[in-house]
Design an enzyme around this catalytic site. Sequence first.
Site, short mmCIF file in Angstrom:
data_model
loop_
_atom_site.label_atom_id
_atom_site.label_comp_id
_atom_site.label_asym_id
_atom_site.label_seq_id
_atom_site.Cartn_x
_atom_site.Cartn_y
_atom_site.Cartn_z
N LYS A 194 0.83 -1.21 0.00
CA LYS A 194 0.00 0.00 0.00
C LYS A 194 0.86 1.25 0.00
O LYS A 194 0.43 2.31 -0.45
CB LYS A 194 -0.98 -0.02 1.17
N VAL A 282 12.41 7.28 6.92
CA VAL A 282 12.45 6.31 5.83
C VAL A 282 11.13 6.35 5.06
O VAL A 282 10.05 6.31 5.64
CB VAL A 282 12.69 4.89 6.36
#
Length: 338
Positions: A194, A282
């Site tokens: 996703k 990240v």
Amino acid sequence: MISQNIAILGPGSWGTALSQVLTDNGHHVILYGDSPAQIAEINEQHTNKRFFKDIVLDERIHASTDLKEVLKNADTILFVVPTKATRLVAKQVARDLDHKVHILHASKGLEQGSHERISTILEEEIPAELRGEITVVSGPSHAEETIVRDITLISAASKNQKDAKYAQELLSNDYMRLYTNTDVVGVETAGALKNIIAVGAGALHGLGFGDNAKAAIITRGLAEITRLGVAMGAQPLTYIGLSGVGDLIVTGTSKHSRNWRAGDALGRGEKLADIEANMGMVIEGVSTCKAAYELSQALDIEMPITETIYKVLYEGLEPRKGILGMMRREAKQENEFD
């Protein structure tokens, strides 16, 4: 549930939010990280301002840079580290752990190169005699909302229903509710993939497209996530649950999502290197996109959205041209599911 000793590996936004949840539930929490300044801030100021500028953490939450000390009395280890760091940290845990524990993880991604899921990495690196079955905790859950005790519903998936039930009881309270699941492959692939679609949804916003386009990428994105996941052994129904469509909606529509924000910046013409440098966190969708694209090629699974985003990220394709290419694809019947 009797109070547990919980070692949370990774003092990022989600690890910090989960430390608050577990402390609210009466458990003893210690966060592990490798930044002495961040660890000192958590212990002395009871803040983690890199992620939550205005939040004061419960004073019962402690942190340490000493992994052996963190693991010493742990009943449960919760991994919340970036995908690229999972194998290294798991090796360190296997080296320092001297008793059997429950192992959970709440990270979302596929490992570069091996294309492996996080639970598989943990199974490979931590001996079976030191753990039960790995439990995956995943679903629609912005840390920024969980940390202020907003209502959050997620899944706890394990091959062993007893281990999933343990995680459910560990984390559930008046603002967090967990549902158990045995489809580990489905829950992990949904959570990882996703992020790719969220990058695309953000790019559409940055390019100035409206709600029709955003609904389209989420819907068709779910179709190709499901195709790849089922080819890997997942159950199709998992993708219409919390860890599937639920997580896709929250990540693909919100400015809280770093993947959405990265895509938005790409759509506005910023360079990926600058986006990553400015984000300070990240962006899992970037690395996962490469792994998913390579995996789809190896399994011969058609994933046009993922392929286009891969070409934007890694081959310099201009986003608007990528969209035009997808719109001009051969016409399909919707229930062909491709």
